[in-house]
Design a protein around this motif. Structure first.
Motif, PDB file in Angstrom:
ATOM      1  N   PHE A  65     -18.696  75.213  13.338  1.00 51.07           N
ATOM      2  CA  PHE A  65     -18.400  76.379  14.163  1.00 51.07           C
ATOM      3  C   PHE A  65     -17.781  77.500  13.341  1.00 51.07           C
ATOM      4  N   GLU A  66     -16.887  77.158  12.446  1.00 50.85           N
ATOM      5  CA  GLU A  66     -16.249  78.146  11.568  1.00 50.85           C
ATOM      6  C   GLU A  66     -17.292  78.866  10.711  1.00 50.85           C
ATOM      7  N   VAL A  67     -18.180  78.105  10.101  1.00 43.83           N
ATOM      8  CA  VAL A  67     -19.204  78.684   9.229  1.00 43.83           C
ATOM      9  C   VAL A  67     -20.226  79.470  10.052  1.00 43.83           C
ATOM     10  N   TRP A  68     -20.541  78.991  11.232  1.00 42.05           N
ATOM     11  CA  TRP A  68     -21.447  79.717  12.130  1.00 42.05           C
ATOM     12  C   TRP A  68     -20.900  81.105  12.407  1.00 42.05           C
ATOM     13  N   LYS A  69     -19.648  81.167  12.806  1.00 42.18           N
ATOM     14  CA  LYS A  69     -19.050  82.456  13.168  1.00 42.18           C
ATOM     15  C   LYS A  69     -18.879  83.394  11.973  1.00 42.18           C
ATOM     16  N   SER A  70     -18.504  82.847  10.830  1.00 40.30           N
ATOM     17  CA  SER A  70     -18.178  83.707   9.694  1.00 40.30           C
ATOM     18  C   SER A  70     -19.364  84.056   8.798  1.00 40.30           C
ATOM     19  N   ASN A  71     -20.333  83.166   8.666  1.00 37.85           N
ATOM     20  CA  ASN A  71     -21.386  83.399   7.667  1.00 37.85           C
ATOM     21  C   ASN A  71     -22.818  83.349   8.188  1.00 37.85           C
ATOM     22  N   ILE A  72     -23.052  82.704   9.301  1.00 38.33           N
ATOM     23  CA  ILE A  72     -24.431  82.425   9.698  1.00 38.33           C
ATOM     24  C   ILE A  72     -24.903  83.261  10.891  1.00 38.33           C
ATOM     25  N   ARG A  73     -24.100  83.360  11.913  1.00 31.04           N
ATOM     26  CA  ARG A  73     -24.506  83.930  13.203  1.00 31.04           C
ATOM     27  C   ARG A  73     -25.284  85.245  13.094  1.00 31.04           C
ATOM     28  N   ASP A  74     -24.794  86.185  12.320  1.00 33.27           N
ATOM     29  CA  ASP A  74     -25.431  87.505  12.239  1.00 33.27           C
ATOM     30  C   ASP A  74     -26.646  87.538  11.325  1.00 33.27           C
ATOM     31  N   GLN A  75     -26.940  86.423  10.663  1.00 35.85           N
ATOM     32  CA  GLN A  75     -28.023  86.407   9.680  1.00 35.85           C
ATOM     33  C   GLN A  75     -29.210  85.546  10.101  1.00 35.85           C
ATOM     34  N   VAL A  76     -29.155  84.918  11.274  1.00 33.87           N
ATOM     35  CA  VAL A  76     -30.255  84.052  11.719  1.00 33.87           C
ATOM     36  C   VAL A  76     -31.343  84.905  12.374  1.00 33.87           C
ATOM     37  N   ALA A  77     -32.570  84.630  12.010  1.00 35.14           N
ATOM     38  CA  ALA A  77     -33.713  85.379  12.538  1.00 35.14           C
ATOM     39  C   ALA A  77     -33.819  85.220  14.053  1.00 35.14           C
ATOM     40  N   TYR A  78     -34.026  86.348  14.726  1.00 39.98           N
ATOM     41  CA  TYR A  78     -34.258  86.300  16.170  1.00 39.98           C
ATOM     42  C   TYR A  78     -35.614  85.681  16.463  1.00 39.98           C
TER      43      TYR A  78
END
Length: 114
Positions: A65-78
């Motif tokens: 969850f920490e890594v999702w919020k800080s590094n991944i969430r905004d970079q995953v392809a829609y």
């Protein structure tokens, strides 16, 4: 080849490995950003980041969850079928896919395109 020395040479990744062993996992489906977010609302996952030229980067379940919020969430392809790298912050995008194996914790592979 010793899996501990193996690096990602092409994408999409065809098989997963971790430390000294190959992982008996199978890609089930590609995921949109929203589908991945829905899965994370239900249970923790194990993220694996693949970048050509690097070893697979396994993110511990306790940090998902920490890594999702800080590094991944905004970079995953829609939409994993139509990727425009330049439309994402930092000029890279992750294409997400769900992999299953015999354990209950699913693996979410994030293949990095830049």
């Amino acid at each position: 080849m010793n899996p501990s020395l193996k690096i990602v040479t092409e994408m999409p990744v065809q098989q997963l490995w971790h430390k000294t062993q190959m992982i008996g996992a199978k890609r089930e489906r590609y995921l949109t950003k929203n589908e991945l977010a829905e899965i994370l609302q239900k249970y923790p996952v194990e993220f694996v980041i693949a970048n050509v030229g690097d070893k697979l980067d396994w993110i511990p379940i306790g940090r998902c969850f920490e890594v999702w919020k800080s590094n991944i969430r905004d970079q995953v392809a829609y939409n994993p079928n139509s990727i425009e790298v330049e439309s994402y912050p930092y000029a890279f995008v992750y294409v997400a896919s769900e992999w299953t194996r015999q354990t209950q914790t699913p693996i979410m592979l994030l293949e990095k395109y830049h």
